[in-house]
Structures are given as C-alpha cells and as structure tokens.
Design a protein around this motif. Structure first.
Motif, PDB file in Angstrom:
ATOM      1  N   TRP A 108      15.317   1.273  92.293  1.00 47.31           N
ATOM      2  CA  TRP A 108      14.936   2.582  92.833  1.00 47.31           C
ATOM      3  C   TRP A 108      14.191   2.450  94.158  1.00 47.31           C
ATOM      4  O   TRP A 108      14.299   3.328  95.025  1.00 47.31           O
ATOM      5  N   TRP A 109      13.442   1.372  94.330  1.00 45.15           N
ATOM      6  CA  TRP A 109      12.760   1.178  95.614  1.00 45.15           C
ATOM      7  C   TRP A 109      13.763   1.002  96.748  1.00 45.15           C
ATOM      8  O   TRP A 109      13.589   1.522  97.839  1.00 45.15           O
ATOM      9  N   ARG A 110      14.831   0.267  96.441  1.00 43.79           N
ATOM     10  CA  ARG A 110      15.815  -0.039  97.491  1.00 43.79           C
ATOM     11  C   ARG A 110      16.847   1.071  97.661  1.00 43.79           C
ATOM     12  O   ARG A 110      17.339   1.298  98.771  1.00 43.79           O
ATOM     13  N   LEU A 111      17.198   1.762  96.579  1.00 40.87           N
ATOM     14  CA  LEU A 111      18.314   2.708  96.629  1.00 40.87           C
ATOM     15  C   LEU A 111      17.872   4.154  96.434  1.00 40.87           C
ATOM     16  O   LEU A 111      18.651   4.974  95.944  1.00 40.87           O
ATOM     17  N   ARG A 112      16.643   4.470  96.819  1.00 37.15           N
ATOM     18  CA  ARG A 112      16.173   5.856  96.686  1.00 37.15           C
ATOM     19  C   ARG A 112      17.116   6.867  97.336  1.00 37.15           C
ATOM     20  O   ARG A 112      17.305   7.951  96.782  1.00 37.15           O
ATOM     21  N   PRO A 113      17.704   6.561  98.510  1.00 39.67           N
ATOM     22  CA  PRO A 113      18.609   7.550  99.101  1.00 39.67           C
ATOM     23  C   PRO A 113      19.908   7.740  98.327  1.00 39.67           C
ATOM     24  O   PRO A 113      20.665   8.651  98.632  1.00 39.67           O
ATOM     25  N   ARG A 114      20.179   6.877  97.335  1.00 41.63           N
ATOM     26  CA  ARG A 114      21.430   6.976  96.580  1.00 41.63           C
ATOM     27  C   ARG A 114      21.100   7.051  95.087  1.00 41.63           C
ATOM     28  O   ARG A 114      21.318   6.101  94.336  1.00 41.63           O
ATOM     29  N   PRO A 115      20.566   8.176  94.643  1.00 40.40           N
ATOM     30  CA  PRO A 115      20.047   8.254  93.267  1.00 40.40           C
ATOM     31  C   PRO A 115      21.105   8.079  92.192  1.00 40.40           C
ATOM     32  O   PRO A 115      20.812   7.528  91.126  1.00 40.40           O
ATOM     33  N   VAL A 116      22.327   8.550  92.414  1.00 34.71           N
ATOM     34  CA  VAL A 116      23.361   8.410  91.383  1.00 34.71           C
ATOM     35  C   VAL A 116      23.712   6.933  91.191  1.00 34.71           C
ATOM     36  O   VAL A 116      23.825   6.442  90.059  1.00 34.71           O
ATOM     37  N   TYR A 117      23.861   6.215  92.302  1.00 38.92           N
ATOM     38  CA  TYR A 117      24.165   4.783  92.222  1.00 38.92           C
ATOM     39  C   TYR A 117      22.987   4.015  91.623  1.00 38.92           C
ATOM     40  O   TYR A 117      23.167   3.122  90.789  1.00 38.92           O
ATOM     41  N   ALA A 118      21.775   4.376  92.023  1.00 39.40           N
ATOM     42  CA  ALA A 118      20.585   3.717  91.474  1.00 39.40           C
ATOM     43  C   ALA A 118      20.497   3.926  89.967  1.00 39.40           C
ATOM     44  O   ALA A 118      20.166   2.995  89.213  1.00 39.40           O
ATOM     45  N   LEU A 119      20.821   5.130  89.502  1.00 35.50           N
ATOM     46  CA  LEU A 119      20.784   5.404  88.068  1.00 35.50           C
ATOM     47  C   LEU A 119      21.844   4.586  87.340  1.00 35.50           C
ATOM     48  O   LEU A 119      21.586   4.035  86.260  1.00 35.50           O
ATOM     49  N   GLY A 120      23.038   4.476  87.923  1.00 37.68           N
ATOM     50  CA  GLY A 120      24.084   3.681  87.301  1.00 37.68           C
ATOM     51  C   GLY A 120      23.678   2.226  87.151  1.00 37.68           C
ATOM     52  O   GLY A 120      23.862   1.612  86.089  1.00 37.68           O
ATOM     53  N   LEU A 121      23.103   1.647  88.208  1.00 43.18           N
ATOM     54  CA  LEU A 121      22.661   0.255  88.138  1.00 43.18           C
ATOM     55  C   LEU A 121      21.514   0.093  87.141  1.00 43.18           C
ATOM     56  O   LEU A 121      21.424  -0.919  86.427  1.00 43.18           O
ATOM     57  N   SER A 122      20.624   1.080  87.066  1.00 38.42           N
ATOM     58  CA  SER A 122      19.510   1.021  86.120  1.00 38.42           C
ATOM     59  C   SER A 122      20.010   1.014  84.682  1.00 38.42           C
ATOM     60  O   SER A 122      19.544   0.233  83.842  1.00 38.42           O
ATOM     61  N   LEU A 123      20.965   1.882  84.372  1.00 39.40           N
ATOM     62  CA  LEU A 123      21.518   1.929  83.022  1.00 39.40           C
ATOM     63  C   LEU A 123      22.294   0.657  82.697  1.00 39.40           C
ATOM     64  O   LEU A 123      22.302   0.198  81.543  1.00 39.40           O
ATOM     65  N   ALA A 124      22.939   0.080  83.716  1.00 38.21           N
ATOM     66  CA  ALA A 124      23.620  -1.199  83.506  1.00 38.21           C
ATOM     67  C   ALA A 124      22.609  -2.295  83.157  1.00 38.21           C
ATOM     68  O   ALA A 124      22.867  -3.142  82.290  1.00 38.21           O
ATOM     69  N   ALA A 125      21.457  -2.263  83.815  1.00 37.14           N
ATOM     70  CA  ALA A 125      20.415  -3.249  83.519  1.00 37.14           C
ATOM     71  C   ALA A 125      19.883  -3.075  82.104  1.00 37.14           C
ATOM     72  O   ALA A 125      19.637  -4.054  81.386  1.00 37.14           O
ATOM     73  N   VAL A 126      19.705  -1.819  81.672  1.00 34.50           N
ATOM     74  CA  VAL A 126      19.240  -1.554  80.303  1.00 34.50           C
ATOM     75  C   VAL A 126      20.225  -2.125  79.292  1.00 34.50           C
ATOM     76  O   VAL A 126      19.838  -2.756  78.296  1.00 34.50           O
ATOM     77  N   ALA A 127      21.531  -1.921  79.542  1.00 32.72           N
ATOM     78  CA  ALA A 127      22.542  -2.432  78.617  1.00 32.72           C
ATOM     79  C   ALA A 127      22.587  -3.957  78.620  1.00 32.72           C
ATOM     80  O   ALA A 127      22.708  -4.586  77.570  1.00 32.72           O
TER      81      ALA A 127
END
Length: 464
Positions: free
Chosen positions: A361-380
């Motif tokens: 989120w620090w790096r991809l704040r301007p791209r929230p949808v992509y940041a959320l996708g990567l975050s959920l991938a990390a959770v999985a």
C-alpha cells in the motif's frame, strides 16, 4: 503455421472440457456418501481419467481464448460473457467437484435454522444425514464464516427442508450469482485501472479456477469476491458509503475481504474527499453493516472468535510445511520446543503478511485495486491454510488491474498449475489416483496435438 483460433473453436473446446469433467464427476466427484464407490472401482477410475481429460481441454480452450483476446480483433466483453455461460452450463447439474465444503455449508445452514450455535459446535452437533456428508476432519469444527453467509445458508436450509439435491443445487446457484457479480464488476474496475476489460474478464472470470472451484465446487468465495467487486465499483462512483457496506458484507462472508475497506478509503480520497472524512464514512458504514447483518442473521458475535478456527494439520500452506519440517527437526534433536514449531511459523507468516501489505500500500497507493489484489494474494500465500481457490482472492483483482501483460502471463501460469492440483473427490491422492489423473491429462494433450496436426495438414499439402 499457427493453430487457427476463433471464438467458436474456443467455445466448443471449453464446452467439451467441462462436459467431460462433469461426466467424470458422476463417479469420481465429491459425491454424497450413499453414492460413493470404492476407489478401486473401474467406474471411479474412468471417471478420474475423464475429469483430468476435461480439465486439460478446458485449460487449452482458455489459453487459446487468451491468444484471441490479445489479437488485433479481440472478442467483446459481451461475447466473453457468452463463452462463460457456455462453459459453465455442463457444471450446473454435476455433483460437487474438488471439495466437500459445500456439504459443510449446508450443515451449518441447517444448524443456524435449528438455532444451534455454529461458532461453538461443529456439524456433528446437528447429527443426521447432513452431518454425515461433512468430511470427518471438519465435523467437530466450528464455522469459520461470517453471519452474512450463514444467514444465506440458513434461508436455503429452510427452503430445501434438508433435501440434499435441492440444497446442493441451491448452493451452486448462490455461487453462480457471485460469479455473475464478479463478471459484472471486472470491466468497470479494469477501465478505472487503465487495463483491457476483455483481458480482465478472460483472466478473472473465465479462469479455469473459477469454473472448477467456484462453479463446480460451489465455494462461498464466489459471493465474497462478487460483493467485493461490486463494492469497489460503487466506491468508484458517487456511492462510497454503499461501497463500504458491500465490501463489509463481503467480509461478513469471509474475513479476508475486510482489506477492501482500505481501497474504499483510498478511492474516496482520490475522488476529492478529505482523508479524515473518508476514513470516518467507511468505518461508520462498516460498523453499521456489521451490527445489522449480525442481528438479522441471529448468530451473535461468535464469528469474531471463530476467526481462529483451526486449520487442517496436514494442509499445504507454506508456513505449515515449514512448521512441520522444523518440528520434525526439533524432535530429532530431542527438543521440547517441537510442538511450538507450527504455531511459531504461523505467527511469522502473519507478521510477514502484515509487512508485505504495508509495503504494497505504501508503494501502490495510486493504484488501490491492484494493491488490494496483491494484498489478498499475500494473505492466501502466507496464511496458515491454503486451497487452490484461495488464489482467486488476489487473482480476481489482479486481473482487473494488472499493469502489464507479463503480470497476466505469470498469473495465468499459476492458474494452470493450480487447476490440476486437486482430485475431484476433494480427498488426498494416493499413487494409483495420481497415475490415473496424469493419464487423463496426457491423453488430452495427445488428442489436442493430433487435432493441431490435422488442422495443419491441409495447409502443408496445399503448399507442397
């Protein structure tokens, strides 16, 4: 000469794949216990070969469709939705495939309908035929799902009166509704993110994992992702509060979706809202939704404690594998710390996941949808449990917002591997079953190769 690709060919090949795997599932799928056959039964063996034959055909059709999507004349999003309907059709009446979780859903819904606390007791407390269908590993395990899903499951239990065929079909319809929401949200999210809507639909909705696990497996992840997707779409427009409500409803199906609230806040700030107002609006909407949904469901707040529901001790999550390996090493060394190895690795995984999410989120704040996708991938990836369909948590939004074609290609490669990772019965594999599964896949490759050669032959003959 390249293999000729057109939309009709992709439709037919994918339809053949899902039809064959549905037929194979009639004997090799996650059948009701009264219909289960012995693993050594010839019909089961043929069914297992057929399922993997069909899965490979489906993967091939999907990859060919991807090439068509990348061509100079790609199919429209509407045409791609038509392909999704055609491919999914044979799975509607197939038995559950690749998992027995749907039986747990039905039992938990019946428990809520019978006013049994699903957060204190497992399906064994219900007793009867439905409880017998639940995998033995989970019969004494409390529900890990939120009140929104359990309210839906309870309503279905009341409608079907415990009839298993009707309950299974109802759960599949619920999952299909979730997939429809996913498909509706993807083009809008892709346009917002500067991605190709057709490519987003191909990767996020026509993905084999969606068909195999959300449709054929009837997993409630479909509802979670569908609500999450439409919630983000609402937050893109003039309804950020509605977006927060929908995202929170998704989280009250399965908890990982709660990360979507961060995207709702960022989208509001990007739309001109002050940060403090965006946070306050989102928190209030989420809190009100939680209170209302829990009251309507009548399950109480036991779902908060159920977030710690134990995972299978033999699951293939990275942290669990490392924990078991560390524990075995400590046992050999005679250490008393061996029992702490798996919990320690799980905690480390959670810490790593938190750090990754913060960095994303620090790096991809301007791209929230992509940041959320990567975050959920990390959770999985780093959570204490993993199943092939968990990959869809991140994949769905990465499909909508992937910045480059190379990202989509890497995600597609992961999809192809995970699509082959689970037996249609949902159980562990032995050597004989692995041989049959590989045989079915190899047979499909041979058939596809022969078709490829046959398609080339007239052109070579004409050239000669």
């Amino acid at each position: 000469m390249a293999f000729p690709v057109d939309l009709r060919r992709c439709q037919v090949l994918g339809l053949a794949g899902t039809a064959v795997l549905a037929l194979g599932g009639d004997t090799a799928g996650a059948l009701p216990v009264r219909e289960l056959l012995a693993p050594a039964n010839v019909r089961v063996a043929l069914g297992l070969v057929g399922v993997y034959f069909g899965v490979v055909l489906l993967i091939a059709a999907w990859l060919l469709l991807g090439r068509l999507v990348r061509s100079t004349e790609p199919p429209s999003p509407r045409a791609l939705l038509g392909v999704l309907v055609i491919w999914a059709a044979p799975l509607l009446l197939a038995p559950p495939l690749f998992s027995r979780d749907v039986y747990s859903y039905l039992a938990q819904g019946a428990m809520v309908d019978a006013h049994i606390d699903v957060y204190a007791h497992g399906p064994a407390q219900l007793g009867g035929p439905l409880a017998d269908e639940v995998a033995p590993l989970w019969r004494h395990t409390a529900a890990p799902y939120g009140p929104v899903f359990l309210a839906v499951a309870s309503a279905l239990a009341g409608l079907t009166r415990g009839e298993l065929p009707a309950g299974l079909f109802g759960m599949r319809l619920i999952a299909l509704f979730g997939v429809a929401l996913m498909a509706a949200a993807l083009p809008r999210l892709a346009r917002h993110s500067g991605a190709d809507p057709a490519a987003a639909l191909w990767l996020g909705a026509l993905n084999p994992l969606v068909l195999l696990h959300l449709v054929a497996g009837a997993h409630n992840d479909a509802i979670m992702l569908g609500l999450l997707g439409v919630g983000l779409v609402a937050a893109l427009g003039r309804w950020p509060a509605l977006g927060a409500v929908l995202v929170m409803l998704a989280a009250l199906v399965k908890a990982p979706a709660v990360l979507g609230l961060a995207a709702v806040v960022v989208l509001q700030v990007r739309g001109g809202y002050r940060a403090a107002k965006a946070v306050l609006t989102t928190v209030l909407a989420a809190a009100a939704t939680t209170v209302a949904a829990t009251a309507v469901a009548g399950t109480g707040y036991g779902w908060i404690g159920a977030l710690n529901t134990p995972v299978s001790p033999q699951n293939w999550a990275l942290t669990s594998l490392l924990g078991r390996a560390t524990g075995a090493l400590l046992e050999r060394l005679g250490s008393d710390l061996a029992p702490l190895a798996v919990p320690a690795w799980h905690l480390l995984g959670l810490a790593l996941t938190s750090a990754l999410i913060a960095a994303i989120w620090w790096r991809l704040r301007p791209r929230p949808v992509y940041a959320l996708g990567l975050s959920l991938a990390a959770v999985a990836a780093f959570g204490p449990a993993i199943r092939p369909w968990y990959a869809l948590w991140g994949l769905f939004l990465i499909a909508a917002a992937a910045p480059t074609a190379s990202v989509r290609h890497r995600v597609a490669a992961v999809t192809g591997v995970l699509a082959l990772a689970t037996l249609p019965s949902g159980g562990p594999a032995d050597t004989g079953q692995l041989v049959l599964a590989v045989s079915g896949g190899v047979l499909a490759v041979v058939v596809l190769w022969q078709a490829h050669q046959a398609a080339q032959a007239p052109a070579w003959g004409h050239t000669a």
